[in-house]
Design an enzyme around this catalytic site. Structure first.
Site, PDB file in Angstrom:
ATOM      1  N   LYS A  64      -4.694   6.257  -3.013  1.00 20.03           N
ATOM      2  CA  LYS A  64      -6.076   6.230  -3.495  1.00 20.03           C
ATOM      3  C   LYS A  64      -6.556   7.657  -3.673  1.00 20.03           C
ATOM      4  O   LYS A  64      -6.829   8.363  -2.715  1.00 20.03           O
ATOM      5  CB  LYS A  64      -6.978   5.497  -2.509  1.00 20.03           C
ATOM      6  CG  LYS A  64      -6.631   4.040  -2.421  1.00 20.03           C
ATOM      7  CD  LYS A  64      -7.463   3.309  -1.379  1.00 20.03           C
ATOM      8  CE  LYS A  64      -6.739   2.058  -0.933  1.00 20.03           C
ATOM      9  NZ  LYS A  64      -5.704   2.275   0.087  1.00 20.03           N
ATOM     10  N   TRP A  91      -6.607   4.420  -8.227  1.00 18.66           N
ATOM     11  CA  TRP A  91      -5.300   4.155  -7.638  1.00 18.66           C
ATOM     12  C   TRP A  91      -4.195   4.832  -8.440  1.00 18.66           C
ATOM     13  O   TRP A  91      -4.177   4.766  -9.660  1.00 18.66           O
ATOM     14  CB  TRP A  91      -5.008   2.651  -7.624  1.00 18.66           C
ATOM     15  CG  TRP A  91      -5.768   1.906  -6.578  1.00 18.66           C
ATOM     16  CD1 TRP A  91      -6.715   2.410  -5.743  1.00 18.66           C
ATOM     17  CD2 TRP A  91      -5.641   0.525  -6.264  1.00 18.66           C
ATOM     18  NE1 TRP A  91      -7.192   1.437  -4.920  1.00 18.66           N
ATOM     19  CE2 TRP A  91      -6.545   0.259  -5.212  1.00 18.66           C
ATOM     20  CE3 TRP A  91      -4.853  -0.513  -6.752  1.00 18.66           C
ATOM     21  CZ2 TRP A  91      -6.680  -1.006  -4.653  1.00 18.66           C
ATOM     22  CZ3 TRP A  91      -4.990  -1.763  -6.197  1.00 18.66           C
ATOM     23  CH2 TRP A  91      -5.895  -2.022  -5.155  1.00 18.66           C
ATOM     24  N   GLU A 127       9.582 -14.222   2.975  1.00 17.70           N
ATOM     25  CA  GLU A 127       8.641 -15.347   3.076  1.00 17.70           C
ATOM     26  C   GLU A 127       8.785 -16.347   1.933  1.00 17.70           C
ATOM     27  O   GLU A 127       8.238 -17.442   1.988  1.00 17.70           O
ATOM     28  CB  GLU A 127       7.195 -14.816   3.050  1.00 17.70           C
ATOM     29  CG  GLU A 127       6.757 -14.083   4.299  1.00 17.70           C
ATOM     30  CD  GLU A 127       7.104 -12.590   4.300  1.00 17.70           C
ATOM     31  OE1 GLU A 127       8.052 -12.199   3.595  1.00 17.70           O
ATOM     32  OE2 GLU A 127       6.431 -11.831   5.019  1.00 17.70           O
ATOM     33  N   THR A 135      11.360 -10.819   9.026  1.00 13.68           N
ATOM     34  CA  THR A 135      11.132  -9.703   8.094  1.00 13.68           C
ATOM     35  C   THR A 135      11.500  -8.425   8.834  1.00 13.68           C
ATOM     36  O   THR A 135      11.480  -8.383  10.066  1.00 13.68           O
ATOM     37  CB  THR A 135       9.662  -9.606   7.666  1.00 13.68           C
ATOM     38  OG1 THR A 135       8.882  -9.373   8.840  1.00 13.68           O
ATOM     39  CG2 THR A 135       9.185 -10.871   7.004  1.00 13.68           C
TER      40      THR A 135
END
Ligand code: ADP
Length: 531
Positions: free
Chosen positions: A428, A433, A323, A178
C-alpha cells in the site's frame, strides 16, 4: 437414480479392474522400479489388512511422511478406502509445526520412508498419539529409538484381498495442513465425496484432459495439497505414473524426464525455473511433455515464454489452495483466442472450473462486477471447497458460506480471473495498491534475472514502498539503474522500487514458494544489503 455413495474404494476398484496393466514407476536415481496397477491394488489390499491388524479403525488418522512413491500411492488408495483418514505430513515443516500437526490430528500410525527417518527422529519423542511406526525400505531406523514395523513385512504377512467397508461419502478420507505462513498450520479434511468429484473434474477435457495414454509425473509433493489431486485423477483414467521419489533437484529431474518420457507433469513455478536455468548450460530434452501444469503461485510470463521458445512446451497455469482440494481454476485460453494473444490468456491466473463458484467482493462484503477490472478479495464455494478447518472453526475465513481466499484480484465475464496479490503481500503506497506479483514477474522478464521477489517495506511518507530482491544470472553485470530502466516502459512510474537488494537466492517455503516473510524479517533485521 441409484443413490451410490462416492467413495475412494470405488476409485481403487476402477483403476484395478479397468486399467490393471497400467504402471506405477518409482525413480531410484539411475532407473525406475515398476509395478502394474493390478499389483499396486493387490498391495493396497494388504496394506489395508495390515493397518487393520495394527488396530486402525474407521476414522483413525494414518500419517505419511514420504516422498512421491508407489508406496505413498498405496496409502493414498488404501487408507481412505478402509475408512481411515490419510494425513499427508509435510516433511519440510519446522519441527515444532510437525509436532503440532501430528498431535492436533491425533495420528495413530505414521508411515515413513527410510530416507526420512532422521527427520522424523528429531520429533518422535514429542508425538503424543503415535502407536505404530511403519518404515518403507530397509534402511536403518534405529534413530527412532523404538520398535518399528517394516512395510514389506507387514504386507507379506497378510492374505490377498480386503473387504472394504461401506462408508458415508461425507466422512473424512484425507487431510492436509496448510503450510502455515502465519500462526499454526490449519487442517483441511477432504471427504470421499469431495475427492471423487475433484478427481473426475480434473480429468475432463476442460481441465487436464488426462487419459490412459498419458505418463504422469507428479513433481508436486504428495504432502502438498494432495499432489493437486493428480494421484486419484491419473489412477481413474489408467495413466502411467512416474514417481520422482526424492529426486527433485533440476539435474536428477532432467535425467528422469529424459529416461521416462512423461507426457504430463505438475509443479510450482520455482521448480520449472530451476529446470530452465539448468538447461542454460546442460542438455535438456523435454520433448515428451505435452501438458505442464504450474500453480501454487503466479507463473511469470517470461517462464511460459521461455518454455515455449526453447523447448516447445506449453505451460498451463492453475490456481488452487489446500482449502480447495486444491483445483479451482485453470488458464486454458478460450477457443476463439487470436494466436497473438494466447500468452496473455495463459498468463492469467485461470478460468474457474465446473464445481467451483468464484466471486470478487469489496471490503464491505458486497459482490463486485465480473468486468475484468473491479478488484477485491476472491471468494469461492463448491463441493470440494472446505467449509471449516479441522478442530479450528476460524469463522473469519468464511463469509456467507463462501471461503475467503485471502487472494486479491478481478474476474471477467467468462470466468477468467487474475490474482494481483495475496492480501497480506499487497503493497500500500500512498493509499494506492502496488501488485507485488506483477512487479516481480515483470522484473523476472529481464534476461539477466534468475528470480525476484518484491515485498512492502515501511515508509514514512508513503506508508509502504516496494523492495525488490533480485537474484542475478551468474556472471551478469546487472545494476539497479538497468533494472529501473527496464521497468520504466513496463509499469507505472510510481511502482518502480526505490529499494533494491541483490541476493543469492529467494528463500522458499516448505512447498517451494517464495517465502516473503523471511525477506521482510531479513530487511527488518538489517540483514539485506539495500541499494
Ligand atoms: P500456502 O498458503 O502455504 O501457500 P497453499 O498451497 O494452499 O498453501 O496456497 C494457496 C495459495 O497459493 C492461494 O491462496 C494463492 O495465493 C496461491 N496461488 C496458488 N496458485 C496460484 C496462481 N496460479 N497464481 C497466483 N497465486 C496462486
Amino acid at each position: 437414480m441409484q443413490d451410490r455413495p462416492l467413495l475412494i474404494r470405488d476409485i481403487l476398484a476402477h483403476g484395478r479392474h479397468v486399467y490393471g496393466a497400467s504402471t506405477v514407476a518409482t525413480w531410484e536415481g539411475e532407473k525406475a522400479r515398476t509395478a502394474t496397477f493390478a499389483e499396486v491394488a493387490a498391495r493396497t489390499d494388504r496394506l489395508a489388512a495390515a493397518l487393520t491388524r495394527l488396530g486402525v479403525g474407521i476414522g483413525d488418522r494414518v500419517g505419511t511422511f514420504s516422498w512421491n512413491t508407489q508406496e505413498h500411492l498405496e496409502a493414498y488408495l488404501g487408507v481412505p478406502a478402509m475408512g481411515a483418514v490419510l494425513h499427508t505430513l509435510n516433511i519440510r515443516l519446522f519441527p515444532e509445526q510437525l509436532v503440532y500437526v501430528v498431535n492436533h490430528a491425533a495420528d495413530k500410525v505414521v508411515i515413513v520412508d527410510d530416507t526420512l527417518v532422521p527427520l522424523l527422529a528429531r520429533v518422535i519423542d514429542e508425538l503424543e498419539t503415535i502407536e505404530h511406526i511403519v518404515v518403507v525400505g530397509m534402511g536403518d531406523a534405529s534413530a527412532l529409538g523404538r520398535e518399528v514395523h517394516r512395510y514389506e513385512d507387514l504386507l507379506a504377512a497378510e492374505e490377498p484381498g480386503f473387504d472394504y467397508p461401506d462408508l458415508d461419502e461425507r466422512s473424512a478420507a484425507a487431510m492436509c495442513y496448510t503450510s502455515g505462513t502465519t500462526g499454526n498450520p490449519k487442517g483441511v479434511a477432504y471427504s470421499h465425496r469431495s475427492t471423487y468429484l475433484h478427481a473426475l473434474a480434473e480429468t475432463s477435457g476442460a481441465v487436464m484432459s488426462l487419459r490412459e495414454a498419458d505418463k504422469v509425473l507428479p513433481i508436486v509433493p504428495m504432502f502438498h495439497a494432495m499432489a493437486w489431486g493428480i494421484p486419484y485423477a491419473a489412477w481413474i483414467v489408467g495413466a502411467d505414473f512416474i514417481m520422482p521419489g526424492r529426486f527433485l533437484q533440476a539435474e536428477p529431474l532432467a535425467k528422469l524426464i529424459d529416461a521416462e518420457k512423461p507426457t504430463m507433469s505438475g509443479a510450482v513455478p520455482t521448480i520449472w525455473n530451476d529446470l530452465l536455468n539448468f538447461g542454460e548450460d546442460h542438455e535438456l530434452d523435454l520433448s515428451s511433455l505435452e501438458t505442464v501444469v504450474v500453480g501454487g503461485s503466479a507463473v511469470p510470463r517470461s517462464l511460459i515464454e521461455a518454455y515455449k521458445d526453447r523447448y516447445g512446451v506449453t505451460i498451463t497455469q492453475a490456481w488452487g489452495m489446500t482449502e480447495t482440494s486444491p483445483l479451482g481454476a485453470i488458464a486454458i485460453p478460450p477457443s476463439d483466442t487470436d494466436p497473438a494473444e494466447e500468452l496473455d490468456w495463459r498468463t492469467r491466473t485461470g478460468r474457474v472450473v465446473m464445481g467451483v463458484e468464484m466471486r470478487v467482493v469489496a471490503d464491505d462484503g458486497s459482490e463486485l462486477p465480473r468486468d475484468g477490472e473491479a478488484v477485491g478479495e476472491i471468494e469461492v464455494r463448491g463441493p470440494w471447497v472446505t467449509a471449516s478447518y479441522f478442530g479450528d472453526p476460524d469463522p473469519e475465513k468464511f463469509h456467507d458460506g463462501w471461503l475467503r481466499t485471502g487472494d486479491v484480484g478481478w474476474v471477467d465475464a467468462r470466468g477468467f480471473f487474475q490474482i494481483t496479490d495475496r492480501a497480506k503481500d499487497v503493497i500500500k503506497s500512498g493509499g494506492e495498491w502496488i501488485s507485488s506479483v506483477e512487479l516481480e514477474n515483470t522484473i523476472m522478464g529481464h534476461p539477466d534475472v534468475v528470480e525476484a521477489a518484491v515485498v512492502g517495506i515501511p515508509d514514512d511518507k508513503w506508508q509502504e514502498r516496494p523492495l525488490a530482491c533480485v537474484v542475478r544470472r551468474e556472471g551478469a553485470h546487472l545494476e539497479v539503474e538497468a533494472l529501473r530502466d527496464f521497468l520504466e516502459s513496463r509499469v507505472a512510474k510510481w511502482w518502480i522500487p526505490d529499494s533494491w537488494a541483490f541476493i543469492d537466492a529467494v528463500p522458499r517455503t516448505s512447498v517451494g514458494k517464495f517465502d516473503k516473510k523471511v525477506l521482510r524479517a531479513q530487511h527488518a533485521a538489517g540483514e539485506l544489503d539495500v541499494e
